[in-house]
Design a protein around this motif. Structure first.
Motif, PDB file in Angstrom:
ATOM      1  N   LEU A   1       0.839  -1.191   0.000  1.00  0.00           N
ATOM      2  CA  LEU A   1       0.000   0.000   0.000  1.00  0.00           C
ATOM      3  C   LEU A   1       0.873   1.239   0.000  1.00  0.00           C
ATOM      4  O   LEU A   1       2.020   1.223   0.460  1.00  0.00           O
TER       5      LEU A   1
ATOM      6  N   ASN B   1       0.190   6.936   2.181  1.00  0.00           N
ATOM      7  CA  ASN B   1      -1.021   7.621   2.625  1.00  0.00           C
ATOM      8  C   ASN B   1      -2.217   6.679   2.783  1.00  0.00           C
ATOM      9  O   ASN B   1      -3.315   7.120   3.114  1.00  0.00           O
ATOM     10  N   GLU B   2      -2.000   5.381   2.538  1.00  0.00           N
ATOM     11  CA  GLU B   2      -3.075   4.411   2.717  1.00  0.00           C
ATOM     12  C   GLU B   2      -2.944   3.619   4.012  1.00  0.00           C
ATOM     13  O   GLU B   2      -3.858   2.919   4.411  1.00  0.00           O
TER      14      GLU B   2
ATOM     15  N   PHE C   1      -8.090   5.785   5.454  1.00  0.00           N
ATOM     16  CA  PHE C   1      -6.965   4.864   5.363  1.00  0.00           C
ATOM     17  C   PHE C   1      -7.457   3.453   5.055  1.00  0.00           C
ATOM     18  O   PHE C   1      -8.494   3.026   5.561  1.00  0.00           O
ATOM     19  N   GLU C   2      -6.697   2.743   4.248  1.00  0.00           N
ATOM     20  CA  GLU C   2      -7.012   1.342   3.955  1.00  0.00           C
ATOM     21  C   GLU C   2      -6.793   0.467   5.187  1.00  0.00           C
ATOM     22  O   GLU C   2      -7.537  -0.473   5.446  1.00  0.00           O
TER      23      GLU C   2
END
Length: 252
Positions: free
Chosen positions: A4, A7-8, A206-207
């Protein structure tokens, strides 16, 4: 962990027992690893029970305002993003002065009648979103702190006081959380470390949100955010554990 972008992924860290040993300064070798290896790979934040000044003390000063994307002192009741304060909650406004004084008076009376091997000074610390209660007094030395921690493990001083407060203030919107070696926090229900997730979810997407903490048992001040379904939890005992898990997680 899947590949990822920075920023994820959000990595959230407790301070005491996670980035530092209890009430000590972050070790230079861990700090170097953290900022050179971890920071470039993920968005990073800290969420602690203490106030911002104590975070400065343990993490080598105000540079953390630049190094961390998020800083959440006082369980996230103060919100700092990109080095600037963007929000703050007030326990005084929430409870009202009458209830607040009733609580403080009871605490002081309880402590005045409590016999311990030693007592020092500063037994109640008033913060924006919580109160911190310390039976031995926060002005104790490192040796006295360790002595009380051992005594408390044997005699359950903090647990007994929390039980008494829970009974006496059953009518008040308060909960209690043991963190660190010598004190416990008092705050309104829901004002635990999960409070910082409200800010994050409101403004960011966020992931993955990972949380690292040591006081993850029920009653510990990392428990609620540790078991929250919004976070991926990592139980640690020391900064060495944190480094090991980060190395594996990020493939460093």
């Amino acid at each position: 962990m899947s590949k990822l972008e920075r920023n994820e992924i959000l990595l959230l860290f407790d301070v005491d027992g996670t980035l530092t040993f209890p009430r000590t300064v972050i070790k230079p070798e861990f700090e170097e690893f953290f900022y050179s290896k971890v920071q470039p790979r993920a968005t990073i934040g800290i969420v602690g029970g203490s106030d911002l000044e104590k975070m400065f003390e343990q993490l080598n000063g105000k540079k953390i305002l630049e190094k961390f994307d998020f800083i959440f002192p006082e369980n996230g009741l103060v919100q700092i993003e990109a080095g600037k304060e963007v929000g703050k909650q007030s326990i005084q406004e929430h409870l009202g002065e009458k209830t607040l004084q009733r609580f403080i008076n009871y605490v002081l009376k309880y402590l005045s009648e409590l016999e311990l091997p030693i007592k020092r000074g500063t037994f109640l610390e008033f913060r924006n979103g919580m109160m911190n209660i310390c039976p031995i007094g926060r002005q104790c030395t490192r040796e006295e702190r360790n002595m009380f921690a051992e005594y408390d493990n044997q005699h359950g001083v903090r647990k007994a006081m929390i039980n008494a407060l829970t009974r006496e203030f059953a009518d008040v919107d308060l909960t209690y959380s043991i963190g660190g070696q010598i004190s416990f926090d008092v705050f309104p229900h829901g004002w635990d470390k999960t409070y910082c997730l409200r800010h994050i979810e409101k403004f960011h997407n966020f992931e993955e949100i990972h949380f690292f903490g040591d006081k993850t048992e029920p009653g510990g001040n990392d428990y609620e955010i540790f078991v929250d379904p919004r976070t991926i939890e990592h139980k640690v005992e020391t900064p060495d554990d944190t480094r090991r898990i980060l190395t594996e997680l990020l493939g460093l």
